[in-house]
Design an enzyme around this catalytic site. Sequence first.
Site, PDB file in Angstrom:
ATOM      1  N   GLU A  55      -5.134  -8.673   1.102  1.00  0.00           N
ATOM      2  CA  GLU A  55      -5.567  -8.332   2.618  1.00  0.00           C
ATOM      3  C   GLU A  55      -7.304  -8.018   2.247  1.00  0.00           C
ATOM      4  OE1 GLU A  55      -3.915  -5.067   4.807  1.00  0.00           O
ATOM      5  OE2 GLU A  55      -2.095  -5.566   4.231  1.00  0.00           O
ATOM      6  N   GLU A  58       0.701  -1.339   0.037  1.00  0.00           N
ATOM      7  CA  GLU A  58       0.129   0.023   0.057  1.00  0.00           C
ATOM      8  C   GLU A  58       0.930   1.283   0.103  1.00  0.00           C
ATOM      9  OE1 GLU A  58      -3.963  -1.907   2.328  1.00  0.00           O
ATOM     10  OE2 GLU A  58      -2.780  -0.142   3.520  1.00  0.00           O
TER      11      GLU A  58
END
Length: 459
Positions: free
Chosen positions: A361, A164
């Site tokens: 995720e 991320e």
Amino acid sequence: MRKFPENFFWGAAASAPQTEGAALEHGKSATTWDYWFETEPERFHNNVGPKHTSNVYNQYKEDAQLMQDMSMNSYRTSISWARLLPDGKTVNEEAVAYYRDYFQTLKDKGVEPIMNLFHFDMPMWLMEKGGWEARESVDAFAFYADTAFTLFGDIIKKWATFNEPMVHIECGYLGDAHYPAVRDYKRAIQVGFHTVMAHAKAVEAYRKNKNNDGEISCILNLSPVYAKSDDEKDQHARHMADLLLIRSLLDPIVLGKFPEELIELYRKHDLLPVIEEDDLETLEANKVDFLGVNYYQPLRVQHRENPNMDVITPGSFFMGYDWPEKRINPHRGWEIYPEGIYDISMRMKNDYGNLPWFISENGMGVEGEEKFQDENGIIQDDYRIEFINDHLEFLHKSIEEGSNCFGYHLWTFVDCWSWLNSYKNRYGFYRVDIDDNFKRYPKKSSFWMKEVIEQNAIK
């Protein structure tokens, strides 16, 4: 039964700084989190810092056994840059021994490790030189990556460069949730560009290293963006949010180039980053082999009336929209929208060459889970089971329609420490009792997930 593809990756995700512990032990140097906690502990929930987290450094063998007990076949975590190269140059042999044994233990238990290199844990020695704002960070990261490939490439066959990257850009340079907590869009863009170049240089190093015979990726949070209405202004706000927050990283990492519209926007507002000769050629030549996709909630936006264009930020072009029909996780304040996982899947199929990808995720954090314990001490987390099942239904639908998804990982395996929330919100298949030697206790979801994995299917 809705079957998933053969050899589908079932597992969980975590990170070194949130699980390892031993934060300043065994040769590891300080990261920005260690420094920030030392200097401003009041910022951290209940004054709980990164010292111990989930104690994986000392309990990884136990965790690997629990993964096998759950029938997991894969697990994604990260290496600590500050542990492996405490000064950026010198290999910490104690770290090498730890990581090699950790990774091999996972493999011996039938769990394929997917290894990420950077999960928001900037070494403090590099932060003192400017962190991702400094061009030196690009080559420093490439050196670290190549060191990791050389030391562990015989065990690790699937790598990721960053987790991320939009988060450390936004939270550190357009907000105050990550160090250095400044608000400057031009600096944020430079940080973003150096991050992308560090990624590309790491991919380049991976492919030049003849010992490597696996694949390399990056992990992006790809929240689908939805507009408040079909009105032209709201649709333009959606387009701009997608351009600035999603495509600004997705396109260079998967397609090898930045969107022309983004470049022109930055040029118009004097926000273009400093680049070096051959940077764009390096980027184009080093696309990923596969992609990790983190999905928790969608992004809903609307047109912003009368924005302040004197100080440009992403919010100059859109603002958030609170959808009144949303289903919400009240503990985290996040919308639960399983359909979003389908929309991401179709985008990967239709707009990005159907590149191989996986859900790296997805998960649900809940505060005060202890109140859901039964008489045997097992947390009855039916809410998490429902959350996972709902998302898997839409993921299965997308795979049936041809999206090239090869796995699903929950955040996380054992409850972990979170940057500014400590252990307030729990996400794991296993509860961690931080007050009793970090003992692990299974939650109901771990037994349910074991069945899903063994059947390779949901009902």
